[in-house]
Write a protein that holds these residues in place. Sequence first.
Motif, short mmCIF file in Angstrom:
data_model
loop_
_atom_site.label_atom_id
_atom_site.label_comp_id
_atom_site.label_asym_id
_atom_site.label_seq_id
_atom_site.Cartn_x
_atom_site.Cartn_y
_atom_site.Cartn_z
N PRO A 119 -9.24 12.09 4.59
CA PRO A 119 -9.53 12.18 5.74
C PRO A 119 -10.50 10.63 5.78
O PRO A 119 -10.47 10.13 7.35
CB PRO A 119 -10.68 13.19 5.49
CG PRO A 119 -10.13 14.17 4.89
CD PRO A 119 -9.29 13.36 3.88
N THR A 120 -11.14 9.81 4.88
CA THR A 120 -12.18 9.56 4.55
C THR A 120 -11.13 8.08 5.04
O THR A 120 -11.33 7.67 6.26
CB THR A 120 -13.01 8.72 4.35
OG1 THR A 120 -13.56 9.72 3.54
CG2 THR A 120 -13.91 7.85 3.75
N VAL A 121 -10.48 7.83 3.95
CA VAL A 121 -9.14 6.56 3.97
C VAL A 121 -8.51 6.62 5.04
O VAL A 121 -8.80 5.37 6.16
CB VAL A 121 -8.89 6.71 2.83
CG1 VAL A 121 -7.71 5.93 3.11
CG2 VAL A 121 -9.09 6.62 1.80
N ASN A 122 -7.57 7.50 5.88
CA ASN A 122 -7.27 7.65 7.22
C ASN A 122 -8.12 7.36 7.98
O ASN A 122 -7.82 7.00 9.02
CB ASN A 122 -6.10 8.65 7.08
CG ASN A 122 -5.22 8.79 6.02
OD1 ASN A 122 -4.92 8.01 5.56
ND2 ASN A 122 -4.89 10.19 5.84
N VAL B 222 -18.09 13.61 10.70
CA VAL B 222 -17.70 15.02 11.84
C VAL B 222 -16.26 14.51 12.76
O VAL B 222 -15.33 15.57 12.75
CB VAL B 222 -18.55 15.51 13.30
CG1 VAL B 222 -18.89 16.40 14.07
CG2 VAL B 222 -20.10 15.48 12.31
N ARG B 223 -16.10 14.12 12.82
CA ARG B 223 -14.90 13.77 13.96
C ARG B 223 -13.82 13.65 12.78
O ARG B 223 -12.98 13.91 13.60
CB ARG B 223 -15.04 11.58 14.09
CG ARG B 223 -15.69 10.99 15.37
CD ARG B 223 -15.37 9.82 16.15
NE ARG B 223 -15.92 9.38 14.85
CZ ARG B 223 -17.14 7.90 15.15
NH1 ARG B 223 -18.21 9.30 14.89
NH2 ARG B 223 -17.00 6.89 13.86
N HIS B 224 -14.02 13.49 11.29
CA HIS B 224 -13.06 13.99 10.87
C HIS B 224 -12.66 15.63 9.75
O HIS B 224 -12.46 15.02 8.95
CB HIS B 224 -12.44 12.51 9.62
CG HIS B 224 -12.53 11.61 10.78
ND1 HIS B 224 -11.11 11.32 11.18
CD2 HIS B 224 -13.20 10.18 11.67
CE1 HIS B 224 -10.88 10.02 11.92
NE2 HIS B 224 -12.20 9.62 11.34
N ASP C 11 -6.89 0.19 0.02
CA ASP C 11 -7.25 -1.07 0.30
C ASP C 11 -6.80 -1.60 2.36
O ASP C 11 -5.74 -2.27 2.48
CB ASP C 11 -5.53 -1.41 -0.21
CG ASP C 11 -4.55 -0.53 0.24
OD1 ASP C 11 -4.79 0.09 1.37
OD2 ASP C 11 -3.45 -0.28 -0.57
N GLY C 12 -6.76 -0.38 2.61
CA GLY C 12 -7.17 -0.63 4.54
C GLY C 12 -5.66 -0.47 4.57
O GLY C 12 -5.62 -0.29 5.47
N ASN C 13 -4.92 0.12 3.76
CA ASN C 13 -3.49 0.15 4.15
C ASN C 13 -2.81 1.58 3.79
O ASN C 13 -2.06 1.81 4.44
CB ASN C 13 -2.59 -0.98 3.60
CG ASN C 13 -2.58 -1.79 4.86
OD1 ASN C 13 -2.72 -1.68 5.90
ND2 ASN C 13 -3.25 -2.94 3.90
N GLY C 14 -4.01 2.90 3.61
CA GLY C 14 -4.03 3.72 3.10
C GLY C 14 -3.20 4.13 1.41
O GLY C 14 -3.45 5.26 0.76
N GLY C 15 -3.44 2.76 0.94
CA GLY C 15 -3.60 3.18 -0.47
C GLY C 15 -4.81 3.09 -1.31
O GLY C 15 -5.63 2.41 -0.94
N TYR C 16 -4.97 4.05 -2.43
CA TYR C 16 -5.97 3.94 -2.81
C TYR C 16 -6.13 4.27 -4.50
O TYR C 16 -5.06 4.90 -4.72
CB TYR C 16 -7.33 4.68 -2.03
CG TYR C 16 -6.41 6.56 -2.21
CD1 TYR C 16 -6.61 7.35 -3.24
CD2 TYR C 16 -5.76 6.66 -1.28
CE1 TYR C 16 -6.12 8.29 -3.27
CE2 TYR C 16 -5.06 7.93 -1.14
CZ TYR C 16 -5.64 8.78 -1.81
OH TYR C 16 -5.00 10.60 -2.01
N ARG C 17 -7.18 4.14 -5.18
CA ARG C 17 -7.31 4.70 -6.88
C ARG C 17 -8.57 5.43 -6.89
O ARG C 17 -9.81 4.91 -6.51
CB ARG C 17 -7.08 3.65 -7.46
CG ARG C 17 -5.92 3.31 -7.38
CD ARG C 17 -4.83 3.30 -7.85
NE ARG C 17 -3.79 2.64 -7.69
CZ ARG C 17 -2.30 3.25 -6.85
NH1 ARG C 17 -3.02 4.00 -5.69
NH2 ARG C 17 -1.63 2.49 -6.85
N ILE C 18 -8.58 6.31 -7.29
CA ILE C 18 -10.09 7.28 -8.12
C ILE C 18 -10.06 6.20 -9.34
O ILE C 18 -9.38 7.00 -10.21
CB ILE C 18 -9.72 8.70 -8.18
CG1 ILE C 18 -9.47 9.31 -5.81
CG2 ILE C 18 -11.20 9.37 -8.02
CD1 ILE C 18 -8.45 10.73 -6.41
#
Length: 464
Positions: A291-294, A148-150, A238-245
């Motif tokens: 929105p989840t990662v950020n 909800v917050r995001h 990676d907790g810094n905005g980097g991600y792979r699907i």
Amino acid sequence: MSIQQNLNTMRHPVSNTPEKSPFNAQESMQEQTTRLRVLLLGSGGRECALAWKIAQSPRLDKLFIAPGNGGTGAYGENVAISPLDFESIENFAHENKIDMIVVGNEDPLVAGIFDYFNGREGAPIVVGPSKAGAALEGSKDFAKQFMVRHSIPTARYRSFTADNLEEGYAFLEELKAPYVLKADGLAAGKGVLILDSLDEAKASLKEMLGGMFGQSSATVVIEEFLSGIECSVFVLTDGNGGYRILPVAKDYKRIGEGDTGPNTGGMGAVSPVVFADKEFMKKVEERIILPTVNGLIAEDITYRGFIFLGLINVDGEPMVIEYNVRMGDPETEVVMLRIASDLLPLLEAAARGNLSTLPLAEDPRYATTVMVVSGGYPGSYEKGKKITGTEKVDTATLFHAGTKLADNGDLLTSGGRVIACSAYGDTLDSALANSYAAAENVEFEGKYMRRDIGRDLRRIEQGC
Ligand code: AMP
Ligand code: GLY
């Protein structure tokens, strides 16, 4: 961080390959020279598939699996330590110079294994979320509030405790059947009830709040029922905005064909998923993954591991049914087959917070898995049945789940879900034929399997 990084990733959603900077290239070359000693925690088919994939890495020095099962020993060394015994894990890691811990199941993550090791002198790095991040799975109420917050699309809901039971009844009256009631805490996959009548829903709410799932159902989330077809999307962040699907998969949860009967840990899985096409995945990435990662970063929640999005496709619109903070089982038993890249450097980069330079390439083939299970599962079943015929299997990889090796070398059943028969194929049909041929070869008293894995997706592919 890196909105920029995210945008880069978004511009390359298909190859999942971000742009390289010379600085990062240097850094990754340096990392590539070290070989890793890895401890994988867990004992299921998921961990067997992770072990199979990690063992193929040229970057691997040695793999241990704690506690592992009758199949994981083929890919590393099983060690008899419980994933929840952090002190023993710490001692083992110290004595065996472990560089990285990969956590297969949710319990150690929810219990705070990441925080236990994080920042300790000489400690291994851990692939996974902090305890705060693991609450996305450990508390359904927290997960719903986060969504909800995001502004992440999910079913309308409210949470109740025994103190506001009457309000719970009133909220149920506002909703239409069927009614979805979820224990807030971990309940070994059994904490969700879907009820057809208002009376049953009210009675179940009362029972849940009265301790039906112990402390886990002291809070109950009631939510609107969503109608659609589900799929599982996995993200390594990676907790810094980097991600792979990772490759998208669909699992089959019910024991009976045509999705009937009680829920299980999962009876089979398929990847790719025909309806998770570019258009759908663009929505998933923009509306859910980013929105989840950020959101995790904005809330200062450290998260360097897998995010599992349980999604439902409601008329082409993806909505979140649940978050898990680990890979899915049996989805991992197909997803690992479909990752063409070396997984180990990706896991290391996620745990170190620098995924930005590494590609994640997909194998274009289909992968399917069919789970052979003990007769009676998910109710009561017998263990210790001798398993034969595995040596005849040449069309699939057998990922062991509930198996153990006896002292005399016999392979025995030791759980409800016994072996995941995972296979490739150029078409969905040929992958399924390979999985089923293998599942026929594996024999033990009382063996059961669902014969309709992937049938719903074949119908969609064929347009009927
Ligand atoms: P969960 O543990 O939250 O994944 O729920 C278990 C299963 O219940 C899901 O995989 C869905 O099949 C079903 N489910 C959960 N929430 C809903 C919902 N709001 N609408 C329809 N089905 C749901
Ligand atoms: N296959 C669903 C899960 O792992 O929770």
